[in-house]
Motif scaffolding. Structure first.
Motif, PDB file in Angstrom:
ATOM      1  N   VAL C 282       0.835  -1.201   0.000  1.00 59.00           N
ATOM      2  CA  VAL C 282       0.000   0.000   0.000  1.00 59.00           C
ATOM      3  C   VAL C 282       0.873   1.255   0.000  1.00 59.00           C
ATOM      4  CG1 VAL C 282      -1.651   1.327   1.380  1.00 59.00           C
ATOM      5  CG2 VAL C 282      -1.967  -1.135   1.100  1.00 59.00           C
ATOM      6  N   LEU C 283       2.020   1.178   0.695  1.00 59.21           N
ATOM      7  CA  LEU C 283       2.844   2.372   0.885  1.00 59.21           C
ATOM      8  C   LEU C 283       4.046   2.427  -0.057  1.00 59.21           C
ATOM      9  CD1 LEU C 283       2.704   2.467   4.793  1.00 59.21           C
ATOM     10  CD2 LEU C 283       1.347   3.799   3.177  1.00 59.21           C
ATOM     11  N   VAL C 284       3.995   1.677  -1.158  1.00 54.67           N
ATOM     12  CA  VAL C 284       5.092   1.683  -2.145  1.00 54.67           C
ATOM     13  C   VAL C 284       5.603   3.096  -2.459  1.00 54.67           C
ATOM     14  CG1 VAL C 284       5.555   1.344  -4.615  1.00 54.67           C
ATOM     15  CG2 VAL C 284       4.685  -0.540  -3.256  1.00 54.67           C
ATOM     16  N   PRO C 285       4.696   4.081  -2.660  1.00 55.71           N
ATOM     17  CA  PRO C 285       5.188   5.412  -3.049  1.00 55.71           C
ATOM     18  C   PRO C 285       6.129   6.049  -2.040  1.00 55.71           C
ATOM     19  CG  PRO C 285       2.812   5.255  -3.356  1.00 55.71           C
ATOM     20  CD  PRO C 285       3.230   4.016  -2.633  1.00 55.71           C
ATOM     21  N   PHE C 286       6.102   5.556  -0.795  1.00 59.54           N
ATOM     22  CA  PHE C 286       6.894   6.211   0.254  1.00 59.54           C
ATOM     23  C   PHE C 286       8.111   5.400   0.683  1.00 59.54           C
ATOM     24  CE2 PHE C 286       2.389   7.318   0.797  1.00 59.54           C
ATOM     25  CZ  PHE C 286       2.466   8.675   0.477  1.00 59.54           C
TER      26      PHE C 286
END
Lengths: 224, 58, 320
Positions: C282-286
């Motif tokens: 879910v937090l791939v972008p970060f």
């Protein structure tokens, strides 16, 4: 008679003011104008078959929902005794298989585009949550088939859910509870997340290409 | 043991076919689905998207 | 300067040039194509619907397993009897390191197996005086006495190869009468509905009959024969040759390897692992590193090859 009491009924909205309603209207107009929501032009770089898997996922979801509505109207046992019911169950199943297939391809494609760039992180997050929500909804669907698989999956899934305390409140062996989750609560959750995802996609637009050499370099039109 | 209300032209109700390598076990149907996903993904990347060459008309 | 960087990170997609495109038409065409494909797949392959296992079928097909399971419910040695939360306090439930979520959630669905699976079904229907006498003598006996009876009967059942009919006479008290009558009720099909009706007239909760089936080995053997067991990647499998929940492959994978496959806390460990991986997804972008993978594996060059070719043709020497 009453017309005389109304002062200059010129427009349904006030350009300024309008209280909370007016503030909300201006906010919506500002963040997602209709031109963005239903644009009839798209960026030139959107030229690959990989881009169709978003809309394919959405349409598969529509088929899942439509077949699910008919199955819900007739009740959970109908498909065991009706040939047409069994066919609709098959439609529901294969639509789910296509939904998850298209969503997987859409997901991998968006990953390789690094599609979270440019304040699109929430778009990625809602998409990832939608994937999980669909998988969880599918599980509850398998649980309410009223057949051998439902029995087996329920007795297996209970151990996983009990291990983290969830089983204390979410009982996969409680058919009635699972029916309500599958046809009411989870579709609502999936619907809200997917709607949010689509609104974010329309609001921010399709992510621009990565710059092949220097990924941080702004596009030419911005270079000044 | 199977309950068949409607007979499908392609019968998938027989005993399942499974493949295994080491600790990996997978049904032929699941393997086919995964291979299809990969093939469709690669095809989506490689197949030329229809549209005029100089269609950028801004 | 920060403002400039931020502007650079969010270029207007339309600044790259645009072309006409019909969103609604694309959706309608896709909807038509997907609907047609689904209708054809459903017609061609149908969907599986294997009839549920009943307690009646179990008691008829495998009386030895039924008898052993019923005895285990009576003497408190079944899987359910020793489960812990949410059914009882016989154990503390699984833990994830120091975290005991199962125990913290507590016993929300209390089940006393002897009462729920054996005594209540026997008491719920009119019985012969012999059975009534057996029930009351078992219920009024001390726990030690009950254990002596069930222990002796368990040994005798094992000695008889599991077949209740071949058990030699011995000091089992009322136990053979109770279990024999329960088996009769099971074979006749009435036990299925009795376990359901223990919770009242209106009921949609199959917890009791499912736990009873799961405590035996009949259901599990059937599932194993169809590659549905947890250690057979069963979570993603479907009966017959149908595709299953392929998307659960990353979840069922962990059940195949150590330490997950042998730990008493295996389910909790898998959840812990999937929780971490799910959060990462879910937090791939970060997540530094992970979010740079697309730049390292240049699939993007294929996706946007037309764009890059056009840029290269128009701008042979891109400015820095």
């Amino acid at each position: 008679m009453t017309d005389q009491l109304v002062e200059k009924p010129t427009a349904p909205v006030s350009p300024e003011g309008g209280g909370w309603t007016g503030a909300l209207r201006r906010r919506v107009e500002r963040t997602l104008p209709l031109e963005k929501l239903m644009a009839d032009r798209q960026p030139a770089y959107v030229a690959s078959w990989i881009y169709v898997f978003g809309v394919l996922t959405l349409t598969a979801l529509c088929v899942v929902i439509a077949s699910g509505i008919v199955l819900a109207v007739k009740g959970p046992s109908w498909w065991h005794v009706s040939g047409f019911g069994h066919y609709l169950n098959s439609v529901h199943l294969w639509a789910v298989e296509l939904l998850m297939t298209f969503m997987s391809i859409h997901l991998v494609g968006k990953f390789f585009m690094a599609a979270w760039r440019g304040r699109r992180a929430l778009t990625w997050i809602t998409g990832a949550v939608a994937f999980g929500a669909c998988a969880f909804t599918a599980l509850t669907g398998y649980l309410i088939q009223q057949n051998f698989e439902s029995q087996w999956i329920a007795t297996q899934a209970k151990d996983g859910l009990n291990a983290i305390g969830v089983g204390a409140y979410f009982n996969v062996m409680n058919f009635g509870q699972m029916v309500l989750w599958h046809v009411a609560l989870l579709p609502l959750a999936v619907g809200v997340v997917v709607l949010g995802h689509i609104v974010l996609v329309r609001r921010h637009g399709v992510v621009p290409p990565l710059a092949p050499r220097d990924t941080a370099r702004p596009p030419r039109t911005e270079a000044s | 043991m199977t309950s068949r209300v409607t007979a499908a032209p392609i019968d998938l109700d027989g005993p399942g076919h499974y493949l295994s390598w080491s600790f990996i076990q997978i049904s032929a149907a699941n393997l086919l689905m995964i291979v299809l996903i990969l093939l469709v993904f690669v095809a989506a990347l490689l197949l030329p998207f229809p549209g005029r060459g100089g269609d950028e008309d801004d | 300067m920060r403002l400039r960087v931020r502007t650079a990170a969010e270029p207007d997609p339309y600044s790259y040039g645009s072309r006409h495109y019909d969103l609604v038409k694309e959706f309608v065409i896709a909807l038509g194509a997907v609907t047609a494909l689904v209708l054809v797949l459903a017609a061609a392959f149908s969907s599986p619907d294997r009839k549920p296992v009943t307690i009646a079928a179990w008691a008829q097909a495998d009386p030895a397993d039924f008898a052993a399971t019923a005895l285990a419910e009576l003497d408190g040695t079944s899987a359910t009897a020793g489960y812990g939360p949410p059914y009882n306090t016989a154990s503390t439930g699984q833990r994830l390191g120091p975290i005991a979520l199962a125990e913290a959630a507590g016993v929300t669905h209390p089940i006393a197996t002897a009462q729920a699976f054996v005594l209540t079904p026997l008491e719920a229907v009119p019985q012969s005086p012999a059975v009534q006498q057996a029930v009351s003598s078992y219920v009024s006996a001390s726990a030690a006495r009950q254990a002596a009876w069930t222990g002796a009967y368990s040994d005798a059942l094992t000695a008889a190869g599991g077949d209740p009919a071949k058990v030699k006479p011995g000091g089992y008290g009322p136990v053979p009468t109770l279990l024999g009558r329960l088996a009769d009720q099971a074979r006749s099909g009435s036990l299925d509905s009795q376990l359901m009706s223990e919770q009242g007239f209106y009921n949609t909760d199959y917890t009791l009959p499912l736990l009873f089936l799961a405590d035996g080995s009949y259901l599990a053997a059937d599932a194993r024969g169809q590659h549905l067991a947890g250690d057979q990647w069963g979570m993603m499998n479907e009966v017959g040759d149908y595709p299953g929940q392929t998307w659960l492959a990353p979840y069922t994978f962990w059940y195949q390897i150590a330490p997950y496959d042998s730990s008493g806390n295996g389910d909790a460990l898998v959840w812990g692992t999937m929780g971490v991986l799910g959060a990462a997804f879910v937090l791939v972008p970060f997540i530094p590193g992970l979010r740079s993978v697309p730049r390292l594996i240049p699939v993007y060059r294929v996706i946007w090859r037309r764009h890059y070719a056009r840029r290269a043709a128009a701008l042979p020497d891109p400015p820095g």
